[in-house]
Design an enzyme around this catalytic site. Structure first.
Site, PDB file in Angstrom:
ATOM      1  N   GLU A  15      -5.339  19.456 -27.501  1.00 36.76           N
ATOM      2  CA  GLU A  15      -6.115  19.774 -26.302  1.00 36.76           C
ATOM      3  C   GLU A  15      -5.439  20.866 -25.501  1.00 36.76           C
ATOM      4  O   GLU A  15      -4.296  21.233 -25.773  1.00 36.76           O
ATOM      5  CB  GLU A  15      -6.329  18.503 -25.466  1.00 36.76           C
ATOM      6  CG  GLU A  15      -5.058  17.752 -25.148  1.00 36.76           C
ATOM      7  CD  GLU A  15      -5.314  16.323 -24.647  1.00 36.76           C
ATOM      8  OE1 GLU A  15      -6.155  15.614 -25.223  1.00 36.76           O
ATOM      9  OE2 GLU A  15      -4.653  15.932 -23.681  1.00 36.76           O
ATOM     10  N   LYS A  42      -3.493  22.657 -22.545  1.00 37.32           N
ATOM     11  CA  LYS A  42      -2.532  22.271 -21.518  1.00 37.32           C
ATOM     12  C   LYS A  42      -2.920  23.018 -20.246  1.00 37.32           C
ATOM     13  O   LYS A  42      -2.741  24.234 -20.141  1.00 37.32           O
ATOM     14  CB  LYS A  42      -1.112  22.638 -21.948  1.00 37.32           C
ATOM     15  CG  LYS A  42      -0.045  22.094 -21.038  1.00 37.32           C
ATOM     16  CD  LYS A  42       1.325  22.212 -21.708  1.00 37.32           C
ATOM     17  CE  LYS A  42       2.417  21.544 -20.904  1.00 37.32           C
ATOM     18  NZ  LYS A  42       2.610  22.108 -19.578  1.00 37.32           N
ATOM     19  N   ASP A  83      -2.804  24.338 -16.589  1.00 36.59           N
ATOM     20  CA  ASP A  83      -1.661  24.694 -15.751  1.00 36.59           C
ATOM     21  C   ASP A  83      -1.946  24.389 -14.286  1.00 36.59           C
ATOM     22  O   ASP A  83      -2.317  25.246 -13.505  1.00 36.59           O
ATOM     23  CB  ASP A  83      -1.360  26.192 -15.933  1.00 36.59           C
ATOM     24  CG  ASP A  83       0.036  26.534 -15.490  1.00 36.59           C
ATOM     25  OD1 ASP A  83       0.798  25.602 -15.169  1.00 36.59           O
ATOM     26  OD2 ASP A  83       0.370  27.730 -15.464  1.00 36.59           O
ATOM     27  N   TYR A  85      -6.875  13.426 -18.499  1.00 34.55           N
ATOM     28  CA  TYR A  85      -6.441  13.464 -19.899  1.00 34.55           C
ATOM     29  C   TYR A  85      -5.761  12.189 -20.402  1.00 34.55           C
ATOM     30  O   TYR A  85      -5.399  12.113 -21.566  1.00 34.55           O
ATOM     31  CB  TYR A  85      -5.567  14.694 -20.190  1.00 34.55           C
ATOM     32  CG  TYR A  85      -4.382  14.893 -19.273  1.00 34.55           C
ATOM     33  CD1 TYR A  85      -3.333  13.989 -19.244  1.00 34.55           C
ATOM     34  CD2 TYR A  85      -4.311  16.008 -18.443  1.00 34.55           C
ATOM     35  CE1 TYR A  85      -2.252  14.184 -18.411  1.00 34.55           C
ATOM     36  CE2 TYR A  85      -3.222  16.214 -17.610  1.00 34.55           C
ATOM     37  CZ  TYR A  85      -2.195  15.296 -17.593  1.00 34.55           C
ATOM     38  OH  TYR A  85      -1.131  15.482 -16.764  1.00 34.55           O
ATOM     39  N   LYS A  91       3.724  26.086 -26.194  1.00 33.09           N
ATOM     40  CA  LYS A  91       3.550  26.989 -25.051  1.00 33.09           C
ATOM     41  C   LYS A  91       3.173  28.384 -25.535  1.00 33.09           C
ATOM     42  O   LYS A  91       3.763  28.894 -26.474  1.00 33.09           O
ATOM     43  CB  LYS A  91       4.848  27.049 -24.245  1.00 33.09           C
ATOM     44  CG  LYS A  91       5.151  25.753 -23.525  1.00 33.09           C
ATOM     45  CD  LYS A  91       4.951  25.894 -22.021  1.00 33.09           C
ATOM     46  CE  LYS A  91       5.276  24.595 -21.323  1.00 33.09           C
ATOM     47  NZ  LYS A  91       5.838  24.781 -19.998  1.00 33.09           N
ATOM     48  N   CYS A 128       8.194  64.854  -1.024  1.00 35.17           N
ATOM     49  CA  CYS A 128       7.810  63.542  -0.496  1.00 35.17           C
ATOM     50  C   CYS A 128       6.302  63.532  -0.240  1.00 35.17           C
ATOM     51  O   CYS A 128       5.782  64.418   0.429  1.00 35.17           O
ATOM     52  CB  CYS A 128       8.562  63.273   0.802  1.00 35.17           C
ATOM     53  SG  CYS A 128       7.973  61.802   1.660  1.00 35.17           S
ATOM     54  N   CYS A 174       5.841  63.231   3.837  1.00 34.71           N
ATOM     55  CA  CYS A 174       6.231  64.280   4.785  1.00 34.71           C
ATOM     56  C   CYS A 174       6.436  65.634   4.116  1.00 34.71           C
ATOM     57  O   CYS A 174       6.764  66.611   4.785  1.00 34.71           O
ATOM     58  CB  CYS A 174       7.493  63.873   5.539  1.00 34.71           C
ATOM     59  SG  CYS A 174       8.967  63.962   4.524  1.00 34.71           S
ATOM     60  N   CYS A 215      13.721  61.018  -0.398  1.00 33.81           N
ATOM     61  CA  CYS A 215      13.133  62.012   0.502  1.00 33.81           C
ATOM     62  C   CYS A 215      14.274  62.505   1.393  1.00 33.81           C
ATOM     63  O   CYS A 215      15.015  61.716   1.962  1.00 33.81           O
ATOM     64  CB  CYS A 215      12.035  61.364   1.338  1.00 33.81           C
ATOM     65  SG  CYS A 215      11.633  62.308   2.810  1.00 33.81           S
ATOM     66  N   CYS A 263      10.830  61.676   8.469  1.00 37.02           N
ATOM     67  CA  CYS A 263       9.818  61.189   7.520  1.00 37.02           C
ATOM     68  C   CYS A 263       9.164  59.913   8.088  1.00 37.02           C
ATOM     69  O   CYS A 263       9.843  58.908   8.289  1.00 37.02           O
ATOM     70  CB  CYS A 263      10.447  60.892   6.165  1.00 37.02           C
ATOM     71  SG  CYS A 263       9.265  60.206   5.000  1.00 37.02           S
TER      72      CYS A 263
HETATM   73  P1  AMP Z   1       5.771  20.063 -18.530  1.00 39.06           P
HETATM   74  O1  AMP Z   1       5.422  20.147 -17.064  1.00 39.06           O
HETATM   75  O2  AMP Z   1       5.950  21.415 -19.157  1.00 39.06           O
HETATM   76  O3  AMP Z   1       6.860  19.103 -18.797  1.00 39.06           O
HETATM   77  O4  AMP Z   1       4.495  19.500 -19.256  1.00 39.06           O
HETATM   78  C1  AMP Z   1       3.994  18.240 -18.952  1.00 39.06           C
HETATM   79  C2  AMP Z   1       2.830  18.390 -18.045  1.00 39.06           C
HETATM   80  O5  AMP Z   1       1.765  19.038 -18.681  1.00 39.06           O
HETATM   81  C3  AMP Z   1       2.237  17.104 -17.625  1.00 39.06           C
HETATM   82  O6  AMP Z   1       2.962  16.508 -16.602  1.00 39.06           O
HETATM   83  C4  AMP Z   1       0.878  17.530 -17.166  1.00 39.06           C
HETATM   84  O7  AMP Z   1       0.968  17.907 -15.808  1.00 39.06           O
HETATM   85  C5  AMP Z   1       0.594  18.790 -17.932  1.00 39.06           C
HETATM   86  N1  AMP Z   1      -0.597  18.740 -18.766  1.00 39.06           N
HETATM   87  C6  AMP Z   1      -1.583  19.667 -18.735  1.00 39.06           C
HETATM   88  N2  AMP Z   1      -2.540  19.394 -19.599  1.00 39.06           N
HETATM   89  C7  AMP Z   1      -2.187  18.248 -20.224  1.00 39.06           C
HETATM   90  C8  AMP Z   1      -2.787  17.455 -21.241  1.00 39.06           C
HETATM   91  N3  AMP Z   1      -3.936  17.801 -21.801  1.00 39.06           N
HETATM   92  N4  AMP Z   1      -2.128  16.340 -21.632  1.00 39.06           N
HETATM   93  C9  AMP Z   1      -0.935  16.004 -21.077  1.00 39.06           C
HETATM   94  N5  AMP Z   1      -0.330  16.717 -20.121  1.00 39.06           N
HETATM   95  C10 AMP Z   1      -0.938  17.833 -19.697  1.00 39.06           C
HETATM   96 ZN    ZN Z   2       9.386  61.893   3.432  1.00 39.58          ZN
END
Ligand code: AMP
Ligand code: ZN
Length: 673
Positions: free
Chosen positions: A119, A121, A123, A228, A316, A407, A410, A425, A431
Site C-alpha cells: 500500500e 505510505k 506522508d 490503514y 522509501k 549590480c 544600482c 556590488c 546601493c
Molecule cells: P516511519 O515514520 O518512517 O517510521 O514510518 C512509519 C509511519 O508510516 C507510521 O507511523 C505511519 O505514520 C506511516 N504510514 C503511512 N502510511 C502507512 C501505511 N499504509 N501503513 C502503515 N504506516 C503508514
Molecule cells: Zn548595488
C-alpha cells in the site's frame, strides 16, 4: 578482524549519529520544522543501524533505533495508548526488500509464496483512534508509541473519520492525517499574504494544523484521513489485513484505494516501480510503499522488534529530482553586497510542491557546469525548502552564461575579491539593496533583535526617506511611524519602544549587527573577548587581530577595511550620538590560574555558557569558539557538537562540568597552575 581502533571509531560515530538523529527528531516532531530532508534523516538512521549491527555492544536503550521518535510537546494532555504504536523499518532499494522477504519466509514452513499487501505510505502524521460501541472516544498522536498527545477535539473536524461507526464495535483504528497538496499550497499562499511563515511541505502543514491547542483553528484547515490499521479483541471480525481494510471502509473510514494483495516479492517490486512515478498524479504526498504480511496469525507469529513490526517493512522512494527549463537567472544582492544567482524555472512538481526557483550556487559553478538560460536543468530537493540545480542536459549546449558585470539594483561594477568565489556590488555606501539588507539585518533576531522591525517596515521607512541607514532607526519618533500606512498608534509605540530598548547590546551583538564581511556571530564573539570597546577595535592592527585564535587573515582584513571606511565611521558616530553603545565584555580578573589556557565550550551545561566564559576569563583564561591544536581544554556539556569530535581527534583534554569545577577550585586553592 575487529580492531580496538575500529571499535573506538565506531563508538565515536555512533554517538554523533545519535545526537544528530535526536536533534532532528526534535526539529521534526516537536517543532514541525525539519532541518534536513527525510532522505538525509534515513541515511543517518541506516548508518546508525549498520554500526549497531556490527558492534552490538554499542546499542544503548536510549538509541533512536530502539524506539519510536516523536516527543510530546507541552500543551496537550498525555494519552497512554491501549496498544503500542510502532515505527516501520525501511529500505530504499529492491535488494533489501528481497532480503526482508527471504528472512520472513524462513520463519514459516510454507511451499508457496507468502501473501502480502502493498500500500502507499502516506506522508502525514499517524493517529490512533479509540472507538467504544461504535462511538469515537479518543484520538491521539503517536507520541513515543507508548504515550501520545490527546487530540480528541482536533480529530473531530477531520474528513474521513466517522464519529459514529456503522456498527457498534469496540475498535482501535490507526491511520494517517494528511493535508492535500492543493490545500497545502493554498494555505501557504494565504500565509505569505498575511506575513506568516510558510510550511516546508504538506506533512508539516498537517502537523502544524492538527497540533493546534485551539481546535477551532484545526477545523479551519483542510485535513483528511486514510485509515490503514484496525485492531479488535473480538475474534473472527477479520483474519487478514485486507479484510480489515475492507471493514474500515464499510464502517465509514476513508481507506486509500491503491492497495494490492499480491503473492511473493516480485509483484511488490512491480508496484513500487509503478508508484514511484504514479504518485505524482495524486493530491496527497507519499514517501514510499508499505509492505505487510496479509495473514494476521502470521503477523502475530513474527511479532515486533523494540521499534518496528517484523511482519512489515517500508520501501522509501529515492530523493526527488526533476528536469525543467531554466527561464532566467535572478541576481539577489545581500547585505554585504554579495550577489547570489537564483534560478527562475518553468514551474514543476517536485516532492509534492510546485517549484519555481532554485539555488544556483555561484557564477564559477554555473560556468563550470556550462549552464545557460534556456537550458533544461536537473533540480533536486536538498534541504526540504530550497531545491538546487544539479546539472544541465549533457547534449544541450547553449554556450556559457555571461557573468554579470554590474549590480542589477544600482548599476555599479561588480567586483570579485582575491581568493573568493563570490561577486560583490562595489557600491557599499549607496546601493539600495545593500542599505536595506543591512538595516533588516541590524534589527533581525541574529543581531539586535528588535521586535517588529522587519522587511516591510524597513521598506516603508526607506521609501518615506525617514531613514537612510540603521543608525537612523534611533532617531525615529512615534509620529514618524504613524506616517506609515496601516500603522496605528499602538504599534507605532511598540516599534519605538523596541528600538529604544536595544540601545545597550552586548559587544558581540553590536559587532555582529554591523554586517562586516566575514564577521558572523562566532567571530564577533572572539573579537569582543579581546576588545571590550569599539575604540579599541578601531586601532587594532591586522597582526594583532590574527593573533586571536579563530580569526584568519580574511576576517582581520575585513575589520580593518570596515573601520577605515568613512561612511562606516559616520554611521558609528551617529550611533554613539543616539546613545547606542555596547556594554563591553571586559571581565574583571580575579586570578591568573588559567593564564595561557584556551578553553572551548560545547554542549549544554547546567548554567548558561556565559557564566562559564566569565569564570574562565576571571581566572585569566581565554575562551575560543573553535578547537585547534592551541586549545588547552574542551569543556563539554550534554549533547556536545562537532567541537567534541575535533577535540578527540586532536587529543585535546576534554573536561566535564565537574572536572572543570574541580580544576577551577583546585587552582584557586593552589594559586598555581
Ligand atoms: P516511519 O515514520 O518512517 O517510521 O514510518 C512509519 C509511519 O508510516 C507510521 O507511523 C505511519 O505514520 C506511516 N504510514 C503511512 N502510511 C502507512 C501505511 N499504509 N501503513 C502503515 N504506516 C503508514
Ligand atoms: Zn548595488
Amino acid at each position: 578482524m575487529m580492531g580496538i581502533m575500529d571499535f573506538i571509531e565506531a563508538q565515536r560515530r555512533v554517538n554523533i549519529l545519535k545526537e544528530l538523529i535526536k536533534e532532528n527528531n526534535e526539529a521534526y516532531y516537536v517543532n514541525d520544522a525539519p532541518k534536513i530532508t527525510d532522505f538525509e534523516y534515513d541515511e543517518l538512521f541506516r548508518e546508525l543501524k549498520r554500526l549497531e549491527n556490527e558492534y552490538p555492544l554499542l546499542i544503548t536503550p536510549d538509541s533512536p533505533t530502539q524506539k519510536v521518535g516523536d516527543k510530546i510537546s507541552d500543551g496537550f494532555k498525555e494519552y497512554k495508548h491501549k496498544y503500542r504504536l510502532y515505527s516501520l523499518d525501511n529500505s530504499n532499494n529492491y535488494e533489501d526488500l528481497r532480503k526482508w522477504y527471504e528472512r520472513v519466509i524462513k520463519e514459516f514452513t510454507i511451499q508457496n509464496e507468502l501473501e502480502l499487501v502493498v500500500e502507499l505510505k502516506i506522508d502525514g502524521l499517524s493517529c490512533a483512534l479509540s472507538y467504544e460501541k461504535g462511538i469515537l472516544k479518543i484520538g491521539a498522536t503517536r507520541g513515543n508509541g507508548i504515550v501520545g498527545e490527546n487530540i480528541t477535539d482536533n480529530i473531530k473536524s477531520i474528513k474521513g473519520i466517522p464519529q459514529k461507526l456503522s456498527k457498534p464495535l469496540n475498535l482501535e483504528v490507526r491511520g494517517e492525517v494528511y493535508m492535500p497538496i492543493s490545500s497545502f499550497e493554498k494555505l501557504n499562499e494565504e500565509n505569505i499574504k498575511r506575513g506568516l511563515r510558510e510550511f516546508a511541505n504538506p506533512r508539516n502543514a498537517a502537523a502544524g494544523s492538527l497540533r493546534q491547542l485551539d481546535a477551532t483553528v484545526t477545523a479551519k484547515r483542510d485535513l483528511h484521513f486514510f485509515a490503514y490499521t484496525a485492531i479488535s479483541e473480538e475474534e473472527n471480525l477479520f483474519k487478514t489485513h485486507s479484510e480489515a481494510l475492507a471493514l474500515l471502509k464499510e464502517l465509514g473510514f476513508n481507506v486509500n484505494p491503491n492497495y494490492k494483495v499480491v503473492k511473493g516479492i516480485n509483484p511488490v517490486i512491480e508496484q513500487c516501480e509503478i508508484w514511484s512515478t504514479e504518485r505524482f498524479n495524486q493530491d496527497y504526498a507519499t514517501d514510499g510503499m508499505v509492505i505487510k504480511i496479509n495473514d494476521l496469525a502470521k503477523q502475530n507469529e513474527l511479532g515486533y522488534t523494540s521499534r518496528a513490526p517484523k511482519w512489515a517493512t517500508a520501501f522509501k522512494f529515492p530523493p526527488e529530482e526533476v528536469w525543467t527549463r531554466l527561464e532566467g537567472i535572478e541576481l539577489s544582492i545581500g547585505k554585504t553586497g554579495a550577489v547570489t544567482p537564483v534560478a527562475l524555472l518553468t514551474p514543476v512538481q517536485l516532492a509534492g510542491t510546485i517549484v519555481k526557483r532554485a539555488s544556483l550556487h555561484n557564477f564559477d559553478e554555473i560556468n563550470r557546469l556550462r549552464i545557460n538560460i534556456g537550458n533544461e536543468v536537473l533540480i533536486k530537493k536538498a534541504a526540504e525548502i530550497i531545491p538546487k540545480v544539479i546539472k544541465k542536459r549533457e547534449e544541450e549546449d547553449l554556450g556559457i552564461y555571461e557573468t554579470p558585470k554590474y549590480c542589477p539594483v544600482c548599476n555599479s561594477p561588480l567586483i570579485k575579491p582575491e581568493g573568493e568565489v563570490v561577486l560583490y556590488c562595489s557600491n557599499s555606501k549607496d546601493c539600495p539593496a545593500q542599505i536595506q539588507g543591512k538595516i533588516e539585518f541590524w534589527a533581525s533576531k541574529e543581531a539586535m533583535d528588535i521586535d517588529g522591525v522587519g522587511e516591510t517596515i524597513v521598506e516603508k521607512l526607506l521609501e518615506k526617506k525617514l531613514i537612510s541607514d540603521f543608525a537612523d532607526l534611533y532617531k525615529l519618533t512615534v509620529e514618524d511611524f504613524m506616517q506609515l500606512d496601516l500603522i496605528k498608534e499602538k504599534s507605532a509605540d511598540n516599534l519605538y519602544n523596541a528600538i529604544q530598548a536595544s540601545k545597550t547590546p552586548s559587544m558581540t551583538k553590536f559587532l555582529t549587527a554591523l554586517s562586516i564581511k566575514h564577521i558572523g556571530k562566532e567571530t564577533a564573539d572572539l573579537i569582543a573577548n579581546e576588545y571590550p570597546t569599539i575604540d579599541t577595535i578601531k586601532t587594532a592592527t591586522e597582526e594583532e587581530l590574527t593573533k586571536i585564535d579563530g580569526i584568519g587573515e580574511k576576517a582581520a582584513k575585513s575589520i580593518i577595511d570596515f573601520f577605515k571606511d568613512e561612511n562606516n565611521i559616520t554611521i558609528l558616530n551617529k550611533l554613539q550620538e543616539y546613545g547606542v553603545t555596547p556594554k563591553g565584555s571586559a571581565v574583571e580578573k580575579i586570578s591568573n590560574i588559567f593564564e595561557g589556557k584556551t578553553f572551548v565550550i560545547t554542549g549544554t551545561l547546567s548554567q548558561p555558557r556565559n557564566n562559564f566564559e566569565e569564570k574562565i576569563k576571571q581566572l585569566g583564561g581565554k575562551v575560543s569558539s573553535s578547537v585547534s591544536k592551541k586549545t588547552s581544554y574542551v569543556l563539554a556539556g550534554e549533547n556536545p557538537g562537532s567541537k567534541f569530535d575535533k577535540a578527540t581527534q586532536l587529543g585535546v583534554i576534554i573536561l566535564t562540568e565537574r572536572d572543570f569545577d574541580l580544576l577551577a577550585q583546585r587552582n584557586n586553592d593552589e594559586k598555581k597552575f
